[in-house]
Every structure is written in C-alpha cells, then in structure tokens.
Design a protein around this motif. Structure first.
Motif, PDB file in Angstrom:
ATOM      1  N   GLY A 194      17.918  -2.653  14.325  1.00 40.96           N
ATOM      2  CA  GLY A 194      17.391  -3.281  15.523  1.00 40.96           C
ATOM      3  C   GLY A 194      15.939  -2.973  15.815  1.00 40.96           C
ATOM      4  O   GLY A 194      15.411  -3.400  16.843  1.00 40.96           O
ATOM      5  N   THR A 195      15.285  -2.242  14.921  1.00 41.46           N
ATOM      6  CA  THR A 195      13.876  -1.888  15.123  1.00 41.46           C
ATOM      7  C   THR A 195      13.036  -2.491  14.011  1.00 41.46           C
ATOM      8  O   THR A 195      13.361  -2.332  12.823  1.00 41.46           O
ATOM      9  CB  THR A 195      13.692  -0.354  15.128  1.00 41.46           C
ATOM     10  OG1 THR A 195      14.510   0.198  16.152  1.00 41.46           O
ATOM     11  CG2 THR A 195      12.243   0.021  15.382  1.00 41.46           C
ATOM     12  N   THR A 196      11.942  -3.175  14.385  1.00 43.64           N
ATOM     13  CA  THR A 196      11.024  -3.715  13.387  1.00 43.64           C
ATOM     14  C   THR A 196      10.401  -2.570  12.605  1.00 43.64           C
ATOM     15  O   THR A 196      10.083  -1.515  13.170  1.00 43.64           O
ATOM     16  CB  THR A 196       9.919  -4.549  14.060  1.00 43.64           C
ATOM     17  OG1 THR A 196      10.542  -5.597  14.803  1.00 43.64           O
ATOM     18  CG2 THR A 196       8.990  -5.152  13.031  1.00 43.64           C
ATOM     19  N   GLY A 197      10.208  -2.788  11.311  1.00 42.88           N
ATOM     20  CA  GLY A 197       9.714  -1.723  10.438  1.00 42.88           C
ATOM     21  C   GLY A 197       8.462  -1.043  10.938  1.00 42.88           C
ATOM     22  O   GLY A 197       8.301   0.174  10.816  1.00 42.88           O
ATOM     23  N   GLY A 198       7.548  -1.827  11.543  1.00 39.04           N
ATOM     24  CA  GLY A 198       6.302  -1.259  12.014  1.00 39.04           C
ATOM     25  C   GLY A 198       6.478  -0.301  13.165  1.00 39.04           C
ATOM     26  O   GLY A 198       5.589   0.523  13.444  1.00 39.04           O
ATOM     27  N   ASP A 199       7.614  -0.388  13.867  1.00 38.39           N
ATOM     28  CA  ASP A 199       7.883   0.503  14.995  1.00 38.39           C
ATOM     29  C   ASP A 199       8.770   1.673  14.615  1.00 38.39           C
ATOM     30  O   ASP A 199       9.081   2.521  15.459  1.00 38.39           O
ATOM     31  CB  ASP A 199       8.546  -0.287  16.134  1.00 38.39           C
ATOM     32  CG  ASP A 199       7.624  -1.357  16.694  1.00 38.39           C
ATOM     33  OD1 ASP A 199       6.412  -1.113  16.751  1.00 38.39           O
ATOM     34  OD2 ASP A 199       8.128  -2.441  17.052  1.00 38.39           O
ATOM     35  N   CYS A 200       9.190   1.730  13.357  1.00 40.74           N
ATOM     36  CA  CYS A 200      10.048   2.819  12.884  1.00 40.74           C
ATOM     37  C   CYS A 200       9.233   4.083  12.647  1.00 40.74           C
ATOM     38  O   CYS A 200       8.013   4.039  12.456  1.00 40.74           O
ATOM     39  CB  CYS A 200      10.720   2.433  11.561  1.00 40.74           C
ATOM     40  SG  CYS A 200      12.108   1.320  11.748  1.00 40.74           S
ATOM     41  N   THR A 201       9.916   5.192  12.602  1.00 41.29           N
ATOM     42  CA  THR A 201       9.277   6.415  12.135  1.00 41.29           C
ATOM     43  C   THR A 201       9.093   6.321  10.631  1.00 41.29           C
ATOM     44  O   THR A 201       9.811   5.568   9.949  1.00 41.29           O
ATOM     45  CB  THR A 201      10.138   7.637  12.452  1.00 41.29           C
ATOM     46  OG1 THR A 201      11.369   7.541  11.701  1.00 41.29           O
ATOM     47  CG2 THR A 201      10.441   7.741  13.937  1.00 41.29           C
ATOM     48  N   PRO A 202       8.141   7.079  10.073  1.00 39.92           N
ATOM     49  CA  PRO A 202       7.993   7.079   8.612  1.00 39.92           C
ATOM     50  C   PRO A 202       9.284   7.476   7.912  1.00 39.92           C
ATOM     51  O   PRO A 202       9.623   6.921   6.860  1.00 39.92           O
ATOM     52  CB  PRO A 202       6.890   8.116   8.381  1.00 39.92           C
ATOM     53  CG  PRO A 202       6.122   8.159   9.653  1.00 39.92           C
ATOM     54  CD  PRO A 202       7.115   7.900  10.736  1.00 39.92           C
ATOM     55  N   GLU A 203      10.010   8.417   8.508  1.00 41.46           N
ATOM     56  CA  GLU A 203      11.258   8.887   7.889  1.00 41.46           C
ATOM     57  C   GLU A 203      12.299   7.767   7.832  1.00 41.46           C
ATOM     58  O   GLU A 203      12.968   7.577   6.811  1.00 41.46           O
ATOM     59  CB  GLU A 203      11.810  10.080   8.671  1.00 41.46           C
ATOM     60  CG  GLU A 203      10.954  11.329   8.602  1.00 41.46           C
ATOM     61  CD  GLU A 203       9.718  11.273   9.505  1.00 41.46           C
ATOM     62  OE1 GLU A 203       8.816  12.120   9.323  1.00 41.46           O
ATOM     63  OE2 GLU A 203       9.658  10.387  10.398  1.00 41.46           O
ATOM     64  N   ALA A 204      12.440   7.009   8.931  1.00 40.94           N
ATOM     65  CA  ALA A 204      13.442   5.939   8.970  1.00 40.94           C
ATOM     66  C   ALA A 204      13.074   4.801   8.030  1.00 40.94           C
ATOM     67  O   ALA A 204      13.926   4.283   7.288  1.00 40.94           O
ATOM     68  CB  ALA A 204      13.594   5.416  10.399  1.00 40.94           C
ATOM     69  N   PHE A 205      11.789   4.406   8.045  1.00 36.51           N
ATOM     70  CA  PHE A 205      11.379   3.318   7.165  1.00 36.51           C
ATOM     71  C   PHE A 205      11.462   3.756   5.706  1.00 36.51           C
ATOM     72  O   PHE A 205      11.887   2.990   4.831  1.00 36.51           O
ATOM     73  CB  PHE A 205       9.960   2.859   7.515  1.00 36.51           C
ATOM     74  CG  PHE A 205       9.594   1.527   6.919  1.00 36.51           C
ATOM     75  CD1 PHE A 205      10.222   0.375   7.342  1.00 36.51           C
ATOM     76  CD2 PHE A 205       8.637   1.431   5.922  1.00 36.51           C
ATOM     77  CE1 PHE A 205       9.893  -0.868   6.798  1.00 36.51           C
ATOM     78  CE2 PHE A 205       8.304   0.195   5.368  1.00 36.51           C
ATOM     79  CZ  PHE A 205       8.937  -0.952   5.818  1.00 36.51           C
ATOM     80  N   GLY A 206      11.051   4.996   5.435  1.00 39.53           N
ATOM     81  CA  GLY A 206      11.143   5.523   4.076  1.00 39.53           C
ATOM     82  C   GLY A 206      12.574   5.612   3.594  1.00 39.53           C
ATOM     83  O   GLY A 206      12.870   5.349   2.419  1.00 39.53           O
TER      84      GLY A 206
END
Length: 454
Positions: A194-206
C-alpha cells in the motif's frame, strides 16, 4: 508492426521524415545509407554539429545549443586540459599494453584510490561493452555459474554476450537463455504493502527488490542454471532513472552474495561524481561490488573503459586465461583519463553536480507545480528524470514527451528520453553544467510548454 528499441528508436529520425528538411540536411541523411540501416539519428530534424565547448554545442550554421544529455563528455566538450594531454601524448607515442608505460600504471593506481579498498585490481578496455563482457566472464569463472540477472529495461552493451543481457535493445534482440530479469525499481509506480516505492524506507524497498531477485535465481536453479551475477547500474538509467531511496541496493546485494553470486556495478552512467553524493554511484548505497565497470566518460569521450575487481574474484579467470585488448589502456587514452580525473578533482565536479543539480531540480519542481503533464521528478546530482504523463494519472505519455523533445531541440536545447515507455526526459548534462545553463534550460522549457499548450 515494426519492432522498436526503447533506447534507440524512441527519439530518432526515420525514413520518411525527409520532407521539410533543408537540402543539405536531407542530402547528409541520405548519404548515411552507406553506414547501413542499424544506425539511428536523433530528432525528426537531425542536428549537424561541428563544434563543442563545455556544455555548449554549435551546428554548421553557427547556431548554439545547450547540451543536457551528454555524460560522455563528462568534464565538458573539448576541455582544454584534456585536449592538451591528448595532443601531448599523441605526439610522442601510442601503442598497446604489452610494453611498459607509466601512464597506464599511474592512472590505474589513481583511479583505484577512488574505490573501496577491497576493489584492488584493474584492467582496461576500449568500450563499456567490452568491460561488461569481461566482467561477466570473470564472474562466471569465479562462481562456476552462468546465470546473470538484469533489470527489465537494462542496457549493458552491444557485444554478443552483453547484447543478450540488454532488453532495452528491443524485442528483436534475442536474450540469453541463462539470463533472467527482475522488475525495474520503479519508485513512482511500484506498490509495496500500500506504499509507493518512493515513500518506502530503503530497507522495505530493498527487501522487495531482493525478493524479486531471489525468485529469478530459484527459477534459474529449477532449470539447472547456476547463478553467477547480478549486473546493474546503481541509478538504473535505461530503466528510467531510479536513484533512491538511498541504501535500497544493500539488501539486494546481500541477497546476491547469500545466493552465491557476485555484483557487477556498471558505472558508465552513475560514476565519476555524477550523482553529487559520491565518486561512484554504488557508494551512495553503502555497498562494495565484486566487479566495477565503466566506459568513455572516464576519458571525456575517448574510446576507453575499465573493469576493476576484488583480487580474489579476478584470480580464477586472470590466473588461467591470458587477456589482451590491443588498445585498451593505451598511453593516449590513459593521458586523457588522467587529465579528466585531475579536472574532476581540481574543479570539484562532485560539488558542482550536487549544487547545480539541486538548483536544476528546484527549477523543475516549479514547472511541475504548474504543468500536470509532469508526473514525477527524481534524480541526484546532474542526473534527473522528468516523467511525462497524462494529467491526473500515472499513465505514460510518450507522444507528449517526444513533442517536448522536438520543441526543445527547436529552442536549442538537446536531450532525450528513457524508460520502458519512452516518456521520461533524461536530463544528464556534462558535469560542468552551471546556474546559467539551468536558466537557459528553464527559458527554453517555458517556451516549449507554452508552444505546445500543455
């Protein structure tokens, strides 16, 4: 329907566009038939350039243009210190690396000093394609594997090996049976819980990206293909320029190593101070590659490239297979490379990229607030993506992006597009780009958007 390449055909002159060209341009375009049909020219109305200096270019009629695209002339077109170094060495000697020469040794030590201590060996080639080709062979020898993972719109070269790892070349390009692709790290569109990648933490997107990589390695294994390497440029330039969130590559590279592979950092695009945050793009993410490659920006446009490596990764290949690249590391290209590196330090191109890149981004954000066709802006230093969409949506609008490009060209600003849909303005000027250049671009962009009524 004709097959198109996202990096070659989107912003290109094609047969049938001759009508409306002046006689000289039409004749030159026709004469290019001697080169065969594979080459492409930029723009519906090709530009005949004859001179360059810094971030400026001039055509045959003396018209001045602003270059907002050329990372190859990294410290600016015809930088006098680079020109002088080339001229001096060319007047003395130019030969291959089977003779001793101080230029190759001096530059090797100097450029390695910009990298992590673990990356302590280097070899030179003539093109980025050759550097990536060699890096893949080294990785495969070290790991005993064959499978290589890239992103969906990656471009890594035009050799027989690297072209099969370059989906951006288009659907007519056969991809390797032992390669796999992971999704573009599209922070504008990827949805993670539910979160756009640009608003994620580096850990979550990674973690999301690492999970995608693991799926492809498991698919390799099901087909009996041992995993060898993940090959990527840390700004994902051909994919559409995705520089953040900073640090998201670390979980991905940790997964690569956990699965027995190596990381090849293709630094042709993000390297040499362009991001404004670090000399090399991978350094922004706090990772240490196993292999690093780069190309022509290292010599301000002369045909030269490098592959750097951890000694233990290089040894299985280099200790058993002789490698000779006739003019890789030749004295003239090494003189140009050293002069380019000296200019980067003395003129603080990293600081300039950060400062002017920030001013450039601020100017673009002002346009975004007034023009809903600008859906997303992202970048770091002097590498910025301006995504053109249908207003009120995230739907890519390639036609409008191309109309903007052509109008900018008519207003004497040169750039191009990238990304899967060819709708992203790729703003990647020489590292000497200035505040005055930002003003020039802003004036031309204002005129362009007004002319197009968008």
């Amino acid at each position: 329907m004709a097959v198109r390449s996202t990096i070659m055909d989107t912003n290109s002159f094609r047969p049938g566009m001759e009508e409306g060209l002046d006689p000289e341009t039409r004749a030159m375009a026709h004469e290019r038939e001697v080169l065969g049909p594979a080459y492409r020219l930029f723009y519906r109305k090709p530009v005949h350039l004859v001179k360059g200096r810094g971030s400026r270019l001039w055509d045959a009629d003396g018209v001045e243009y602003l270059d907002v695209y050329n990372n190859v002339a990294s410290v600016g077109h015809c930088h006098p210190r680079v020109v002088e170094a080339i001229t001096r060495q060319a007047s003395m000697l130019n030969t291959h690396t089977r003779y001793l020469h101080e230029n190759v040794l001096g530059y090797a030590e100097d450029i390695l000093s910009t990298m992590p201590d673990e990356v302590n060996r280097i070899m030179f080639q003539c093109t980025g394609s050759e550097a990536n080709d060699l890096a893949i062979r080294v990785a495969q020898t070290y790991t005993g594997g064959e499978g290589v993972i890239v992103t969906h719109e990656a471009y890594h070269g035009n050799s027989a090996l690297t072209s099969k790892l370059s989906p951006a070349l288009g659907t007519a390009q056969t991809l390797g049976l032992t390669m796999r692709m992971i999704p573009t790290p599209d922070t504008y569109r990827v949805d993670i819980d539910g979160t756009t990648g640009g608003d994620c933490t580096p850990e979550a997107f990674g973690a999301w990206m690492a999970g995608e990589l693991k799926k492809q390695v498991e698919d390799m294994q099901r087909h009996g293909i041992p995993f060898a390497a993940f090959l990527a440029d840390s700004i994902f330039s051909s994919d559409g320029v995705y520089p953040g969130p900073v640090g998201y590559l670390k979980p991905v590279i940790d997964m690569v190593h956990e699965l027995g592979g190596v990381f090849i950092a293709d630094e042709v695009q993000p390297g040499f101070t362009r991001t404004g945050d670090a000399f090399w793009g991978f350094q922004r993410h706090g990772v240490v590659p196993d292999l690093v490659t780069s190309g022509k920006p290292m010599a301000n446009g002369l045909p030269t490239s490098l592959m750097a490596a951890r000694s233990e990764v290089l040894e299985p290949f280099a200790g058993s297979i002789p490698y000779f690249n006739t003019f890789g590391g030749n004295p003239v290209c090494m003189a140009a490379s050293q002069a380019t590196l000296d200019v980067m330090r003395d003129e603080d191109t990293m600081g300039n990229a950060k400062r002017v890149g920030g001013i450039f981004m601020q100017a673009l954000r002002a346009f975004q607030a007034e023009h809903p066709c600008i859906g997303d802006l992202r970048g770091t230093g002097l590498y910025i993506a301006c995504e053109i969409v249908k207003p009120g949506t995230k739907e890519a609008d390639q036609q409008t992006a191309l109309d903007i490009l052509e109008a900018l060209r008519d207003n004497h600003v040169l750039t191009s597009v990238c990304g899967r849909y060819g709708n992203i303005l790729k703003l990647r000027p020489p590292l000497v780009f200035s505040e005055d250049d930002v003003d020039w671009f802003s004036d031309a962009f204002t005129t362009t958007l007004r002319q197009l009524g968008i």
